[in-house]
Design a protein around this motif. Structure first.
Motif, PDB file in Angstrom:
ATOM      1  N   MET A 270       0.823  -1.184   0.000  1.00 55.14           N
ATOM      2  CA  MET A 270       0.000   0.000   0.000  1.00 55.14           C
ATOM      3  C   MET A 270       0.871   1.253   0.000  1.00 55.14           C
ATOM      4  O   MET A 270       0.512   2.225  -0.633  1.00 55.14           O
ATOM      5  CB  MET A 270      -0.909  -0.005   1.227  1.00 55.14           C
ATOM      6  CG  MET A 270      -1.951  -1.115   1.235  1.00 55.14           C
ATOM      7  SD  MET A 270      -3.288  -0.861   0.103  1.00 55.14           S
ATOM      8  CE  MET A 270      -4.268   0.303   0.989  1.00 55.14           C
ATOM      9  N   ALA A 271       1.982   1.204   0.688  1.00 53.54           N
ATOM     10  CA  ALA A 271       2.838   2.390   0.731  1.00 53.54           C
ATOM     11  C   ALA A 271       3.420   2.701  -0.639  1.00 53.54           C
ATOM     12  O   ALA A 271       3.570   3.864  -1.002  1.00 53.54           O
ATOM     13  CB  ALA A 271       3.953   2.192   1.748  1.00 53.54           C
ATOM     14  N   GLY A 272       3.712   1.679  -1.416  1.00 51.46           N
ATOM     15  CA  GLY A 272       4.252   1.893  -2.750  1.00 51.46           C
ATOM     16  C   GLY A 272       3.266   2.576  -3.673  1.00 51.46           C
ATOM     17  O   GLY A 272       3.647   3.340  -4.551  1.00 51.46           O
ATOM     18  N   THR A 273       1.969   2.317  -3.471  1.00 49.10           N
ATOM     19  CA  THR A 273       0.968   2.970  -4.305  1.00 49.10           C
ATOM     20  C   THR A 273       0.934   4.467  -4.039  1.00 49.10           C
ATOM     21  O   THR A 273       0.711   5.260  -4.950  1.00 49.10           O
ATOM     22  CB  THR A 273      -0.431   2.381  -4.057  1.00 49.10           C
ATOM     23  OG1 THR A 273      -0.784   2.561  -2.692  1.00 49.10           O
ATOM     24  CG2 THR A 273      -0.482   0.918  -4.427  1.00 49.10           C
ATOM     25  N   ILE A 274       1.181   4.855  -2.804  1.00 45.40           N
ATOM     26  CA  ILE A 274       1.213   6.280  -2.464  1.00 45.40           C
ATOM     27  C   ILE A 274       2.456   6.928  -3.053  1.00 45.40           C
ATOM     28  O   ILE A 274       2.418   8.065  -3.522  1.00 45.40           O
ATOM     29  CB  ILE A 274       1.138   6.462  -0.937  1.00 45.40           C
ATOM     30  CG1 ILE A 274      -0.213   5.940  -0.428  1.00 45.40           C
ATOM     31  CG2 ILE A 274       1.335   7.908  -0.546  1.00 45.40           C
ATOM     32  CD1 ILE A 274      -0.306   5.820   1.059  1.00 45.40           C
ATOM     33  N   LEU A 275       3.566   6.197  -3.075  1.00 44.95           N
ATOM     34  CA  LEU A 275       4.810   6.740  -3.615  1.00 44.95           C
ATOM     35  C   LEU A 275       4.710   7.016  -5.111  1.00 44.95           C
ATOM     36  O   LEU A 275       5.270   7.988  -5.598  1.00 44.95           O
ATOM     37  CB  LEU A 275       5.972   5.786  -3.352  1.00 44.95           C
ATOM     38  CG  LEU A 275       6.400   5.635  -1.892  1.00 44.95           C
ATOM     39  CD1 LEU A 275       7.464   4.560  -1.767  1.00 44.95           C
ATOM     40  CD2 LEU A 275       6.891   6.952  -1.345  1.00 44.95           C
ATOM     41  N   VAL A 276       4.001   6.167  -5.849  1.00 46.56           N
ATOM     42  CA  VAL A 276       3.910   6.363  -7.287  1.00 46.56           C
ATOM     43  C   VAL A 276       2.719   7.222  -7.695  1.00 46.56           C
ATOM     44  O   VAL A 276       2.542   7.517  -8.865  1.00 46.56           O
ATOM     45  CB  VAL A 276       3.834   5.016  -8.040  1.00 46.56           C
ATOM     46  CG1 VAL A 276       5.056   4.187  -7.773  1.00 46.56           C
ATOM     47  CG2 VAL A 276       2.562   4.265  -7.717  1.00 46.56           C
ATOM     48  N   SER A 277       1.903   7.641  -6.737  1.00 44.08           N
ATOM     49  CA  SER A 277       0.676   8.361  -7.079  1.00 44.08           C
ATOM     50  C   SER A 277       0.945   9.700  -7.757  1.00 44.08           C
ATOM     51  O   SER A 277       0.129  10.156  -8.549  1.00 44.08           O
ATOM     52  CB  SER A 277      -0.185   8.570  -5.836  1.00 44.08           C
ATOM     53  OG  SER A 277       0.469   9.428  -4.924  1.00 44.08           O
ATOM     54  N   GLY A 278       2.067  10.328  -7.483  1.00 45.07           N
ATOM     55  CA  GLY A 278       2.341  11.619  -8.080  1.00 45.07           C
ATOM     56  C   GLY A 278       3.114  11.556  -9.384  1.00 45.07           C
ATOM     57  O   GLY A 278       3.410  12.585  -9.974  1.00 45.07           O
ATOM     58  N   LEU A 279       3.445  10.369  -9.861  1.00 41.22           N
ATOM     59  CA  LEU A 279       4.271  10.258 -11.058  1.00 41.22           C
ATOM     60  C   LEU A 279       3.512  10.634 -12.325  1.00 41.22           C
ATOM     61  O   LEU A 279       4.051  11.300 -13.190  1.00 41.22           O
ATOM     62  CB  LEU A 279       4.829   8.842 -11.182  1.00 41.22           C
ATOM     63  CG  LEU A 279       5.803   8.417 -10.092  1.00 41.22           C
ATOM     64  CD1 LEU A 279       6.264   6.991 -10.327  1.00 41.22           C
ATOM     65  CD2 LEU A 279       6.994   9.353 -10.045  1.00 41.22           C
ATOM     66  N   SER A 280       2.289  10.178 -12.466  1.00 42.84           N
ATOM     67  CA  SER A 280       1.511  10.491 -13.661  1.00 42.84           C
ATOM     68  C   SER A 280       0.032  10.313 -13.352  1.00 42.84           C
ATOM     69  O   SER A 280      -0.335   9.828 -12.289  1.00 42.84           O
ATOM     70  CB  SER A 280       1.914   9.596 -14.837  1.00 42.84           C
ATOM     71  OG  SER A 280       1.579   8.255 -14.549  1.00 42.84           O
ATOM     72  N   THR A 281      -0.800  10.668 -14.305  1.00 46.20           N
ATOM     73  CA  THR A 281      -2.237  10.515 -14.128  1.00 46.20           C
ATOM     74  C   THR A 281      -2.602   9.040 -14.182  1.00 46.20           C
ATOM     75  O   THR A 281      -2.207   8.322 -15.097  1.00 46.20           O
ATOM     76  CB  THR A 281      -2.990  11.265 -15.251  1.00 46.20           C
ATOM     77  OG1 THR A 281      -2.543  12.604 -15.284  1.00 46.20           O
ATOM     78  CG2 THR A 281      -4.479  11.210 -15.036  1.00 46.20           C
TER      79      THR A 281
ATOM     80  N   VAL B 189      -4.322  -1.719  -8.895  1.00 46.75           N
ATOM     81  CA  VAL B 189      -4.696  -2.888  -9.696  1.00 46.75           C
ATOM     82  C   VAL B 189      -3.577  -3.919  -9.658  1.00 46.75           C
ATOM     83  O   VAL B 189      -3.829  -5.122  -9.521  1.00 46.75           O
ATOM     84  CB  VAL B 189      -5.039  -2.463 -11.141  1.00 46.75           C
ATOM     85  CG1 VAL B 189      -5.132  -3.664 -12.059  1.00 46.75           C
ATOM     86  CG2 VAL B 189      -6.328  -1.667 -11.164  1.00 46.75           C
ATOM     87  N   ALA B 190      -2.335  -3.480  -9.769  1.00 53.23           N
ATOM     88  CA  ALA B 190      -1.200  -4.403  -9.705  1.00 53.23           C
ATOM     89  C   ALA B 190      -1.150  -5.090  -8.338  1.00 53.23           C
ATOM     90  O   ALA B 190      -0.881  -6.295  -8.242  1.00 53.23           O
ATOM     91  CB  ALA B 190       0.102  -3.662  -9.972  1.00 53.23           C
ATOM     92  N   LEU B 191      -1.429  -4.347  -7.278  1.00 50.41           N
ATOM     93  CA  LEU B 191      -1.455  -4.910  -5.933  1.00 50.41           C
ATOM     94  C   LEU B 191      -2.570  -5.947  -5.802  1.00 50.41           C
ATOM     95  O   LEU B 191      -2.376  -7.001  -5.195  1.00 50.41           O
ATOM     96  CB  LEU B 191      -1.629  -3.785  -4.909  1.00 50.41           C
ATOM     97  CG  LEU B 191      -1.531  -4.149  -3.439  1.00 50.41           C
ATOM     98  CD1 LEU B 191      -0.132  -4.657  -3.122  1.00 50.41           C
ATOM     99  CD2 LEU B 191      -1.845  -2.935  -2.592  1.00 50.41           C
TER     100      LEU B 191
ATOM    101  N   VAL C 197      -4.539 -11.595  -5.523  1.00 55.77           N
ATOM    102  CA  VAL C 197      -5.354 -12.693  -6.047  1.00 55.77           C
ATOM    103  C   VAL C 197      -4.464 -13.865  -6.456  1.00 55.77           C
ATOM    104  O   VAL C 197      -4.821 -15.025  -6.250  1.00 55.77           O
ATOM    105  CB  VAL C 197      -6.234 -12.204  -7.221  1.00 55.77           C
ATOM    106  CG1 VAL C 197      -6.891 -13.359  -7.946  1.00 55.77           C
ATOM    107  CG2 VAL C 197      -7.285 -11.229  -6.712  1.00 55.77           C
ATOM    108  N   GLY C 198      -3.292 -13.566  -6.992  1.00 61.90           N
ATOM    109  CA  GLY C 198      -2.341 -14.632  -7.324  1.00 61.90           C
ATOM    110  C   GLY C 198      -1.895 -15.391  -6.085  1.00 61.90           C
ATOM    111  O   GLY C 198      -1.782 -16.618  -6.107  1.00 61.90           O
TER     112      GLY C 198
END
Length: 55
Positions: free
Chosen positions: A1-12, A20-22, A27-28
């Motif tokens: 979850m923390a990684g999703t916050i880190l990449v949130s400002g990179l692009s739209t 979705v990747a998480l 699910v895998g």
């Protein structure tokens, strides 16, 4: 979850893509856990013959 916050400002849409990747990884992992065997291995019935012989 923390990684999703880190990449949130990179692009739209980066936050949604990371979530979705998480979810796909989660699910895998759930699918892999469902495929694990449910039975415990049985113990061998070899008789104990004592300590091994020394040459």
């Amino acid at each position: 979850m923390a990684g999703t916050i880190l990449v949130s400002g990179l692009s739209t849409g980066a936050y949604a893509t990371a979530m979705v990747a998480l979810a796909v990884v989660g699910v895998g992992g759930l699918a892999a856990a469902a495929l694990l065997p449910r039975t415990h291995p049985t113990a061998t019935t070899t008789p104990d013959t004592g300590p091994p012989d020394r040459p």
